[in-house]
Each structure stands twice: as C-alpha cells, then as structure tokens.
Design an enzyme around this catalytic site. Structure first.
Site, PDB file in Angstrom:
ATOM      1  N   ASN A 172      31.633  19.517 -39.324  1.00 30.83           N
ATOM      2  CA  ASN A 172      31.584  19.103 -37.853  1.00 30.83           C
ATOM      3  C   ASN A 172      30.705  20.075 -37.162  1.00 30.83           C
ATOM      4  O   ASN A 172      30.954  21.217 -37.136  1.00 30.83           O
ATOM      5  CB  ASN A 172      32.999  19.352 -37.368  1.00 30.83           C
ATOM      6  CG  ASN A 172      34.018  18.177 -37.861  1.00 30.83           C
ATOM      7  OD1 ASN A 172      33.625  17.216 -38.507  1.00 30.83           O
ATOM      8  ND2 ASN A 172      35.211  18.510 -37.970  1.00 30.83           N
ATOM      9  N   HIS A 183      30.245  29.285 -35.664  1.00 26.81           N
ATOM     10  CA  HIS A 183      29.254  29.672 -36.862  1.00 26.81           C
ATOM     11  C   HIS A 183      29.114  28.583 -37.701  1.00 26.81           C
ATOM     12  O   HIS A 183      29.946  27.573 -38.034  1.00 26.81           O
ATOM     13  CB  HIS A 183      30.311  30.554 -37.484  1.00 26.81           C
ATOM     14  CG  HIS A 183      29.533  31.371 -38.845  1.00 26.81           C
ATOM     15  ND1 HIS A 183      28.953  32.666 -38.563  1.00 26.81           N
ATOM     16  CD2 HIS A 183      29.026  31.013 -39.652  1.00 26.81           C
ATOM     17  CE1 HIS A 183      28.535  33.309 -39.546  1.00 26.81           C
ATOM     18  NE2 HIS A 183      28.146  32.131 -40.447  1.00 26.81           N
ATOM     19  N   HIS A 185      29.274  26.129 -40.453  1.00 27.54           N
ATOM     20  CA  HIS A 185      30.040  25.915 -41.494  1.00 27.54           C
ATOM     21  C   HIS A 185      30.566  24.608 -41.667  1.00 27.54           C
ATOM     22  O   HIS A 185      30.349  23.741 -40.685  1.00 27.54           O
ATOM     23  CB  HIS A 185      31.526  26.833 -41.351  1.00 27.54           C
ATOM     24  CG  HIS A 185      32.350  26.495 -40.265  1.00 27.54           C
ATOM     25  ND1 HIS A 185      31.968  26.371 -38.866  1.00 27.54           N
ATOM     26  CD2 HIS A 185      33.645  25.587 -40.483  1.00 27.54           C
ATOM     27  CE1 HIS A 185      33.039  25.817 -38.193  1.00 27.54           C
ATOM     28  NE2 HIS A 185      33.813  25.366 -39.228  1.00 27.54           N
TER      29      HIS A 185
END
Length: 359
Positions: A172, A183, A185
C-alpha cells in the site's frame, strides 16, 4: 542471497536479506515491549459466505510518526526501531499489530448465525530499503531482485504453516490509500482461508478451462498482447497492460509470459527481468500528474492446496487517483453493491501512461 534470522525483544521473528555474505547481523533488540496480542477472531458472514477478521488491537497501531521516529528505519544511538541493525538491505519481520497470528486464544460465540474461530495465520512487514525517502520505483534492478527473493522465501515458509491456505504479498503506498507508515514497505498476509477474489477468479478459470481446455489467464494475456492498445510496457519475459474491464481509474496488470502458480516458479531470467519493467510502470504512474501516485500493488498467487493447476501468478497494480486533484471514492454502487463504475476509459489510461516520459 544470505538470510539471517533473529528475534525482536517480544519474541517476533525478523529476517535480514543480504546480497553478500559478510553483513554483520548480530545487533540485539534491547527495547522493552509489551506482550504480543493473541490472534484476532474470524467471524463468518452467512450472507456472503466470507470470513471477516475482527482485530480490535489494531486500533492502537503506530500512525504516521515523524521521520526521526520511523519504526522501519535502522536503529541508531538513542533511537531504537523495529530493525536492530544500523543498516540493512531488505528486512522482513512479524507485524507487531497482526490481523492473523499463530498465537491462538479463546473466542466465544458471536451469537446469531455467525461461526467464530481464531484468525490463525501470520502477518509480516517487508522493508524494501533502509532509505526512508525512497520508493519502490527508485529501487535498482538488483534491489528488486532481492525483494523478490524475500517474497519467495516467505511465501514458501508461510505456506507450510498448518492451516494457512493462501499467501498474499502486497504494497500500500500513499496517504490517500490509508498507509500508517511512509517508509517504503509492503506486507505479507498468510490467510487461513482462500480469499473471496481468488475464489471468484479460479472459479471463472475452471469454467473457461472446461469450455476451451485452455488457461483463462494465459488467454487474457495473449489477447492483450495481440490487441496492443492497452499494453503499457513489455520486455522478453513480462507484459504490463491495462485490463479491458479495469475497475480503477489507473490499473495495470503485470504478467510473466510463462504460466507459474506462484513466485517461486519464476526462473532466474524472469526474476531479473521483472524489476526494470515494473519500476518503469511505477515511474509512469508517478509522472502522470506530477505527484506521487497512491496505489495498491497486489501479487496474485495460487492457494496452497487448491486451484494450483488453474492459477497464474501475476501482479495487479491500481490507483484511486483519477486526475491531478480528484480521487475515485468507492461510493454507493461500489461499496454497497460491489458494482464498479470507472471514470477513465482503459484505452485512454494506457495511452496516457505510455506517453509519460520516464527517466
């Protein structure tokens, strides 16, 4: 690739993935953390025949901290994060606020017609890079390969957990999507059931095979490659295209040219060829309106035990942004009835993406 397993202060597992063998991964998590929550509960909806995870403990998860308090950055003196090391390449660890878990507890009946059981499974966080200000679109081909090796490793291990029926790798990106950490991820869910979307597509694939003797996903890919009008990018091993019946304003599907049920089935050449094409597509999305494009990137892999002969591993990427200053909201028709109305012609979306100048 070198994989190093360690444990966080509350007992959760963390895996470092490195391209070289010499990385020192001996750092210890010295934080004082609260006990880990028990597994959420699953409640069965008899009207849709779907399982719904009820995860009340996730209300307290970390939400949009400032950059100097990011829990996904490497640890530094005076600032301990989820990653004990002072630097890393790719990291995967158990989510501190999981929707699914192996820490099973007792769950009472919900009443009515809803069956209740523990939400057994596992949720993991994948940190694509230690660079807080980067994005997947800026990763080098070698870094993307390392991320893919992590996806493959975790898919293989999570598929072996008793009761896990499907493994889902996804990202997402963007505040508009609802992220809680900026960050770069992604996440991995190990579900204790086959997801509704996968059930639908595999049922359609089964009917198609009964009629034609062919694989539905392979036929969709072949038709898009032949038509060409919705193809956004392609190389020797992969094709990215806007589906003819796209639900979202900007939606791109990325298929390998060879059918494999899951990521582990990709050979070395296919794994290497994915990164350059995929990051190009992401840069085209970012360049479309001159702002970072919010998106969901979802790997569709075969379930662990069913439908593997019909499945075709591929990635589906979509954004809710329909113009520079407008978002696509799931309103009455989409949210209440599951009936999508798309404001952007798929052929026009593909043309606009092809015309974006990428670096």
């Amino acid at each position: 690739m070198k994989r190093t397993l360690t444990q966080l202060a509350d007992g959760r597992e963390l895996f470092y993935y490195d391209r070289q063998d010499g990385a020192d991964r001996g750092a210890v998590d010295e934080r004082e953390l609260p006990p880990r929550p028990q597994a959420s509960e699953l409640r069965y909806d008899p009207l849709t025949e779907e399982w719904i995870a009820i995860a009340g403990h996730r209300q307290g998860r970390t939400f949009m901290p400032p950059a100097d308090e990011c829990p996904l950055c490497p640890s530094a003196p005076g600032r301990r994060s989820e990653i004990p090391a002072s630097s890393y390449e790719v990291v995967v660890f158990e989510n501190r606020f999981p929707s699914f878990s192996t820490r099973l507890g007792e769950h009472g009946p919900a009443g009515g017609l809803s069956e209740v059981r523990p939400a057994a499974g596992r949720c993991e966080v994948v940190c694509f890079t230690s660079d807080h200000g980067s994005s997947f679109s800026r990763l080098s081909p070698e870094q993307v390969e390392l991320v893919m090796e992590a996806w493959i490793d975790r898919t293989t291990e999570l598929s072996a957990i008793p009761g896990v029926e499907q493994v889902f790798c996804f990202e997402n990106r963007g505040a508009e999507i609802g992220i809680t950490l900026t960050h770069p991820h992604g996440q991995i869910y190990a579900y204790p059931y086959v997801t509704p979307r996968t059930k639908l597509t595999l049922a359609a694939a089964g009917r198609h095979h009964a009629r034609t003797g062919r694989n539905l996903f392979a036929d969709v890919l072949a038709a898009e490659r032949e038509a060409g009008v919705r193809v956004v990018a392609a190389n020797e091993h992969w094709t990215a295209f806007v589906p003819a019946a796209a639900r979202w304003p900007y939606e791109v599907h990325v298929y390998p040219h060879r059918r494999v049920p899951d990521l582990a089935g990709l050979d070395a050449a296919e794994r290497a060829a994915f990164g350059p094409l995929y990051t190009e597509v992401l840069r085209r999305l970012d360049g479309l309106f001159g702002v970072p494009m919010p998106y969901v990137a979802a790997w569709h892999q075969a379930p662990v035990r069913t439908g593997r002969e019909l499945a075709y591993a591929h990635l589906e990427l979509f954004s809710i942004r329909r113009s520079a200053d407008k978002l696509k909201y799931l309103a009455g028709s989409e949210s209440a009835m599951g009936a999508f109305v798309n404001d952007v012609l798929p052929e026009e979306a593909a043309r606009r993406l092809r015309e974006v100048i990428t670096e």
